[in-house]
Scaffold this active site. Sequence first.
Site, mmCIF file in Angstrom:
data_model
loop_
_atom_site.group_PDB
_atom_site.id
_atom_site.type_symbol
_atom_site.label_atom_id
_atom_site.label_comp_id
_atom_site.label_asym_id
_atom_site.label_seq_id
_atom_site.Cartn_x
_atom_site.Cartn_y
_atom_site.Cartn_z
ATOM 1 N N LYS A 86 41.158 90.591 40.856
ATOM 2 C CA LYS A 86 42.516 90.101 41.150
ATOM 3 C C LYS A 86 43.036 89.422 39.896
ATOM 4 O O LYS A 86 42.263 88.909 39.092
ATOM 5 C CB LYS A 86 42.474 89.085 42.305
ATOM 6 N N ASP A 128 51.123 92.640 44.249
ATOM 7 C CA ASP A 128 50.793 91.618 45.255
ATOM 8 C C ASP A 128 52.056 90.752 45.344
ATOM 9 O O ASP A 128 53.145 91.209 44.958
ATOM 10 C CB ASP A 128 49.555 90.808 44.831
#
Length: 451
Positions: A130, A170
Amino acid sequence: MAVTDHVDLPTFMEGVKKRNPGQTEFIQAVQEVAEDIFDFLADKERYHREQILRRIAEPDRVVSFRVCWEDDNNNVRVQRGWRVQNNNAIGPYKGGIRFHPSVNESVLKFLAFEQTFKNALTGLPMGGGKGGSNFNPKGKSDHEVMRFCQSFMTELYRHVGADVDVPAGDIGVGGREIGYMFGQYKRITNQFTGVLTGKGLEYGGSLIRTEATGYGAVYFLANMLKTRDQDLVGKTAVISGSGNVATHAAEKATMLGAKVVTLSDSSGFIHDPEGMTQEKINWVKTLKNVRRGRISEYVDQFPGSSFHAGKTPWGVPCDVALPCATQNELLGEDARELIKNGCIAVSEGANMPTDLDGVHVFKAAKILFAPGKAANAGGVAVSGLEMSQNSARISWKEEQLQQLLVDIMDGIHARCVEYGQVGGGHCDYVRGANIAGFKKVADAMLAYGVV
Ligand code: NDP
C-alpha cells in the site's frame, strides 16, 4: 520446543506495540488478525517455530520520500510519500495508493498488512502493499493534481514494476490520478507495462475495475444472506461514503432489489427515505467525480431527503449495512445501535471501517459480518485480472469479467465458510478470512525457508 513454550497472544501484542510505537491503526489491524490466528496455530508447531505471523507483521520494507510540487500561485509545497511493501510470498506486491491528509505510516502499514490477507483470499497470485501521501486533492486544480502526481511518481517509479509492485487507486486516487501517474512512469522509464491498475480503458485498463469493489461487497453480502435463505429484495440498506466503493455498492444493492437510504462524506450523511434510484446514484457519481462537490447538495436536488451534518448514518434503522468510507468509522456504540434497530448483516466495503470494539459486538451478536479483507476484495481481484490482460496484451469482454468477479467473490465466501465455522451452523467470517488468508501466505513462506 513444545508449542506451549511459545509466546501467548498478549506477549506477542506487547512486542508489536513496542516495535511500532504510536502506530495505533497498524496495531489494531495486527490484533484483529492475531486473535484468530493464535487460536488456529495452537497445535501447529511449525508456523510458530518459523515465526510466520511475526514475519508477516513486519513489512518487507517501508519506503518514505519527499514530494515537492508547485501550486497554482507558484508556492513550493512539500508533502511526504510512502510505499509499504508488506509481503510478496505469493506474488508481486499489490495494493492501492491513498491521497488524504490523514495518511501516515501507521495507516499505510495497516492497509498493506490487511492487503496481504485480502489478496491471498482472492486466489490470485498477488502479494500485499500500500502507498500514498498526506497530499489533499480536495480543492486542488487539475494542474495541481497533475504536478503532484508527476512528482510522486518521479520517486515511486524506482520501487514499482509490473513484476515487482503494482499500485492501484484508493481514497483520493481515481482514474484521473492513475492517468497522471502512469503517464509519468511511462515518460521516465520509456516502458508501457502494467505497472498500475485502474487505468483508463484506452491505455490498458480493464472493464468493470471501477465497479468491482462496490459490486463485490454486495455479492458477498448476498452470499451471506443466502446461507440464511434470504436475499436483498425489499431490504433497507444503509451505506456510508459517496466515493467509488459507496456509489457502486449502492448501485448493485439497488439492482438486486434493496432500498438504499443513506450515503455520506466527511461532512455528514444524507437520508433519503424513498430510497435511491439509478438516476440518483448517477447524479452522486457526477457530483463527486466531475463537479467534486459535497454530499449535502443531494437534498437540494432530491426533495424529501435530509442532510445530517457531522453525523454517521448508523442510527438509521436498516436490515443491512455497508460501511464504505474509511477506517474506524463504525464504533462499538454504532454496532450496538445497528443491532438494536434490527440490522442482520454488515458487509465492509471500506478497509477496517469497524473498530475492534464494534467487531467484538458483531461477533458476539452472531450477525452476518463480513470483514473488508473478504468483502471488498473484488476490486483488487479485478486489478489482478487487469494485470493478466496487460501481460497477455489482450482485453477481456465485459460479460466474461462480470462472471469472473462473481466467481471470485463466491470463492472467497466459500474459503471464509471453510475456516469460519464456530458451531451451531454460524460462520465467523472474520475468523474464516483471517485463517484462510494467513494459511496461503504462511505455507508459501514455509516453502522458502528463513528469508
Ligand atoms: P473515494 O476517495 O472514492 O471515496 C471516499 C469516501 O469516503 C468519500 O465519500 C469521502 O468523503 C469518505 N471519507 C474519506 N475519509 C473520510 C473520513 N475520515 N471520514 C468520513 N468520510 C470519509 O475512496 P474509495 O471509495 O475508493 O475508498 C473507500 C474505502 O474503500 C477506503 O477504506 C478504501 O481503502 C476502501 N477500498 C477501496 C477500493 C477501491 O477499489 N477503490 C478497494 C478496496 C477497498 P470526502 O469526500 O468528504 O473525503
